[in-house]
Write an enzyme that holds these catalytic residues in place. Structure first.
Site, PDB file in Angstrom:
ATOM      1  N   ARG A 227     -11.638  16.290  49.856  1.00  0.00           N
ATOM      2  CA  ARG A 227     -11.255  14.899  49.602  1.00  0.00           C
ATOM      3  C   ARG A 227      -9.841  14.863  49.018  1.00  0.00           C
ATOM      4  O   ARG A 227      -9.457  15.729  48.237  1.00  0.00           O
ATOM      5  CB  ARG A 227     -12.208  14.245  48.592  1.00  0.00           C
ATOM      6  CG  ARG A 227     -13.571  13.867  49.169  1.00  0.00           C
ATOM      7  CD  ARG A 227     -13.484  12.676  50.135  1.00  0.00           C
ATOM      8  NE  ARG A 227     -14.782  12.268  50.648  1.00  0.00           N
ATOM      9  CZ  ARG A 227     -15.297  12.664  51.812  1.00  0.00           C
ATOM     10  NH1 ARG A 227     -14.636  13.476  52.594  1.00  0.00           N
ATOM     11  NH2 ARG A 227     -16.479  12.219  52.207  1.00  0.00           N
ATOM     12  N   HIS A 275      -7.178  13.909  58.436  1.00  0.00           N
ATOM     13  CA  HIS A 275      -8.610  13.832  58.094  1.00  0.00           C
ATOM     14  C   HIS A 275      -9.477  13.994  59.353  1.00  0.00           C
ATOM     15  O   HIS A 275     -10.311  13.135  59.665  1.00  0.00           O
ATOM     16  CB  HIS A 275      -8.928  12.504  57.389  1.00  0.00           C
ATOM     17  CG  HIS A 275     -10.188  12.578  56.551  1.00  0.00           C
ATOM     18  ND1 HIS A 275     -10.361  11.916  55.367  1.00  0.00           N
ATOM     19  CD2 HIS A 275     -11.355  13.255  56.753  1.00  0.00           C
ATOM     20  CE1 HIS A 275     -11.560  12.161  54.880  1.00  0.00           C
ATOM     21  NE2 HIS A 275     -12.197  12.984  55.695  1.00  0.00           N
TER      22      HIS A 275
END
Ligand SMILES: NC(=O)c1ccc[n+]([C@@H]2O[C@H](COP(=O)([O-])OP(=O)(O)OC[C@H]3O[C@@H](n4cnc5c(N)ncnc54)[C@H](OP(=O)(O)O)[C@@H]3O)[C@@H](O)[C@H]2O)c1
Length: 312
Positions: A227, A275
């Site tokens: 993250r 991502h």
């Protein structure tokens, strides 16, 4: 009844597949006419503020994501158990990313690419994989899968987790007290932690400065596929600039999409992906969540339930 509430993904496609998988069990989307009190399961990704309104008969919240940090921050999250996505296909994809970037840094990709750009013939031999230590933060589903794929490549492996782990061929470190020791023997640091108040900002300058120096020419490297909230990007810029880090592979960012103004874009030794390390594949997701609903309706317990007190 199953309600889908998926933002930023093809909800209609998931709905069609889940209807086919679960028929005759009713599956509805937000725009359909239904009584919210009849909803037993809600399948969510990036739920809107009103996502859980009127869902008084909920048995479980099903999370499309493996990480539930954002979901846990929802102000109206109901008390029902949260089931997260755990899947072989997702783990394989994540390990593909980890192996690609670990092997790239092990073989000093940045150095030889710079030599090529300068048309410089500079023979230099990287250490063997067995002389290179990969330290993995997070020894859960994804960390253990990464271990199973890095081990056959011959890397020296160590792990860091909250509670002690005994995994063959992996030197385990657990808890804050052993974090420094774990870092001190790590050449390539891989982050596969969940984002919690304890792990936020863990990829910072102090962490980088504790990594082992002298084994990988140019310095240690980091790989973050967990993250963006784990990393302090200003510290990464500083560490790549002053040689504390030789390279950084980042799939996730403090702000996504990564703003054009971010200095990270310009740094040659920073390897940016948007991502995409691992995606939840609809075919496996439908099998997984379909199986969970069927089993629970038959009275079996839910699996892969998030522990809210731990935050993952
Ligand atoms: N970039 C992407 O596309 C993508 C895709 C999927 C997932 N992810 C991220 O990957 C993360 C990890 O997934 P997972 O399925 O492997 O999670 P998991 O199975 O829950 O494993 C989490 C691991 O982290 C450890 N941990 C948690 N808090 C800790 C702390 N304070 N100190 C040290 N260790 C700690 C846990 O320790 P214990 O074993 O002691 O509990 C466990 O080993 C997810 O949360 C998600 O954010 C990213």
């Amino acid at each position: 009844m199953l309600l889908l509430h998926l933002s930023d993904v093809d909800e209609a496609d998931w709905a069609a597949k889940l209807k086919a998988e679960l028929a005759p069990y009713p599956v509805v989307q937000r725009g359909d006419a239904f009584d919210p009190a009849e909803v037993r399961y809600i399948f969510v990704w990036k739920p809107k503020p009103d996502a859980f309104e009127g869902l008084t008969g909920l048995k479980a919240v099903l999370s499309l994501g493996a990480g539930v940090d954002a979901l846990l921050k929802h102000p109206d999250l109901p008390d029902a158990p949260i089931v997260r996505f755990v899947d072989k296909d997702l783990s394989q994809r994540m390990s593909d990313y980890v192996v690609a970037h670990v092997t790239m840094h092990h073989r000093l990709y940045s150095r030889f690419r710079a030599d090529q750009q300068a048309k410089r013939w500079s023979q230099f031999y990287p250490p063997s994989a067995s002389e290179t230590t990969v330290g993995i933060m997070g020894m859960g589903v994804l960390g253990q899968d990464a271990v199973s794929r890095l081990k056959p490549l011959g890397f020296d492996l160590r792990s860091w987790s909250r509670t002690p782990k005994a995994i063959e061929g992996v030197e385990g470190f657990a808890g804050q007290a052993l974090f420094g020791e774990f870092l001190g023997g790590t050449d390539i640091l891989v982050n596969l932690l969940p984002l919690t108040p304890e792990t936020a900002g863990i990829l910072n300058y102090e962490t980088f400065s504790k990594l082992r120096r002298g084994q990988l020419a140019g310095g240690p490297a980091i790989v973050n596929a967990a993250r963006g909230g784990h990393q302090r990007e200003a510290d990464i810029v500083k560490a790549l600039g002053d040689g504390t880090l030789a390279a950084a592979s980042l799939d996730v960012f403090e702000v996504e999409p990564l703003p054009e103004s971010s200095p990270l874009w310009e740094i040659e030794t920073c390897y940016i992906t948007p991502h995409i390390a691992a995606i939840s594949d609809p075919a496996s997701g439908v099998r997984y969540f379909g199986g969970i609903i069927r089993a629970h309706e038959e009275g079996k317990p839910l699996i892969n339930v998030v522990d809210r007190s731990r935050g993952y």
